[in-house]
Design a protein around this motif. Sequence first.
Motif, mmCIF file in Angstrom:
data_model
loop_
_atom_site.group_PDB
_atom_site.id
_atom_site.type_symbol
_atom_site.label_atom_id
_atom_site.label_comp_id
_atom_site.label_asym_id
_atom_site.label_seq_id
_atom_site.Cartn_x
_atom_site.Cartn_y
_atom_site.Cartn_z
ATOM 1 N N SER A 261 -1.560 2.487 -6.156
ATOM 2 C CA SER A 261 -3.613 1.812 -5.966
ATOM 3 C C SER A 261 -3.039 1.131 -4.807
ATOM 4 O O SER A 261 -4.467 1.595 -4.075
ATOM 5 C CB SER A 261 -2.956 0.829 -6.881
ATOM 6 O OG SER A 261 -2.529 -0.544 -6.710
ATOM 7 N N GLY B 244 -5.162 3.651 -2.850
ATOM 8 C CA GLY B 244 -6.238 3.614 -3.684
ATOM 9 C C GLY B 244 -6.212 5.640 -4.408
ATOM 10 O O GLY B 244 -7.335 5.606 -4.577
ATOM 11 N N ARG B 245 -5.144 5.592 -4.838
ATOM 12 C CA ARG B 245 -4.462 6.696 -5.569
ATOM 13 C C ARG B 245 -4.667 5.570 -7.055
ATOM 14 O O ARG B 245 -4.342 4.640 -7.205
ATOM 15 C CB ARG B 245 -3.492 7.727 -4.982
ATOM 16 C CG ARG B 245 -4.389 7.708 -4.009
ATOM 17 C CD ARG B 245 -2.791 8.443 -3.292
ATOM 18 N NE ARG B 245 -2.716 9.789 -4.356
ATOM 19 C CZ ARG B 245 -2.904 11.118 -3.691
ATOM 20 N NH1 ARG B 245 -3.031 11.416 -1.978
ATOM 21 N NH2 ARG B 245 -2.638 12.292 -4.375
ATOM 22 N N LEU C 201 -9.720 3.617 -11.447
ATOM 23 C CA LEU C 201 -9.405 2.295 -10.299
ATOM 24 C C LEU C 201 -10.120 1.357 -10.210
ATOM 25 O O LEU C 201 -11.285 1.233 -10.092
ATOM 26 C CB LEU C 201 -9.150 3.202 -8.801
ATOM 27 C CG LEU C 201 -8.664 1.724 -8.078
ATOM 28 C CD1 LEU C 201 -7.360 2.176 -8.056
ATOM 29 C CD2 LEU C 201 -8.540 2.936 -6.489
ATOM 30 N N ASP D 9 -11.036 -0.863 -7.980
ATOM 31 C CA ASP D 9 -11.149 -1.745 -6.672
ATOM 32 C C ASP D 9 -11.525 -2.594 -5.864
ATOM 33 O O ASP D 9 -12.037 -3.119 -5.266
ATOM 34 C CB ASP D 9 -12.125 0.329 -5.868
ATOM 35 C CG ASP D 9 -11.890 -0.431 -4.446
ATOM 36 O OD1 ASP D 9 -10.371 -0.412 -3.945
ATOM 37 O OD2 ASP D 9 -11.831 0.339 -3.300
ATOM 38 N N ARG E 267 -6.423 -2.151 -8.112
ATOM 39 C CA ARG E 267 -5.937 -2.250 -6.747
ATOM 40 C C ARG E 267 -5.141 -3.138 -6.236
ATOM 41 O O ARG E 267 -5.520 -4.233 -6.648
ATOM 42 C CB ARG E 267 -6.730 -1.822 -5.655
ATOM 43 C CG ARG E 267 -6.678 -1.685 -4.290
ATOM 44 C CD ARG E 267 -7.380 -1.086 -3.393
ATOM 45 N NE ARG E 267 -8.443 -2.065 -3.172
ATOM 46 C CZ ARG E 267 -8.902 -2.732 -2.311
ATOM 47 N NH1 ARG E 267 -7.527 -2.876 -1.496
ATOM 48 N NH2 ARG E 267 -10.135 -3.281 -2.036
#
Length: 232
Positions: A111, A114-115, A133, A135, A162
């Motif tokens: 995370s 950003g995955r 996700l 974010d 995240r």
Amino acid sequence: MTDAPSPQADTVTRADAEIIVRRAARALGRHGLVHAYGHCSQRLDADHFLVCTAKPLGTIAPGEAGTVVPVNGPLPDGVLGEVRIHREIYRRRPDIGGIVRSMPARAMALSALGRTPRVLHGMGSYFAPGTPLWDDPQLIRDDLAAEQLADLMADSPALVMRGNGVVAAAESLQSAVVLTWYLEDAARVEMDCLASGQPAKELSLEESQRRATRSGLIFERMWDYLTHGDPE
């Protein structure tokens, strides 16, 4: 096993729910899916759910009671602020019987990139076509943020936050615990593939749908594994 995952979000008695919640909490702690932080809950009926006591999950003792929380109402005193995530998911999804808020290390690491885990192996197939996700690394401490998170999660079995862990929801708390373990294993496979420097072959949606089976006591066997040796 007397408390195996059920096919739908059935109501349970308070006494049964207390045991399920404690066993789930200790399993999450035993297998490194939570540490000092994290919580889990079990729906009691259409209007209430039971959340574990506000302490590190692995330290919850046999007989230690949780707290009943209204699905439509304020959080009771002493309940952790992020339990409002559970409340908003239960409000939106009457099929959901249990929720886990966890801190699995590999999903957390992904995370930060950003995955979220791609669907690369069998246990990841339950999250096809992918896990959303959230974010924002901030803790969810107000109702609006909890509502927005639940809206983003929609009908997905899990959501990654995240730098802040994972939320998993299922028809039972037992299944939500299993899904938490599955998602962390998907993150493990993802990281191993990234480290290899070689391209990984994702499962197609058709392959994922065929593989994401509940037959053969797949979830029940994982629940037995995760709770083996529990004092209750």
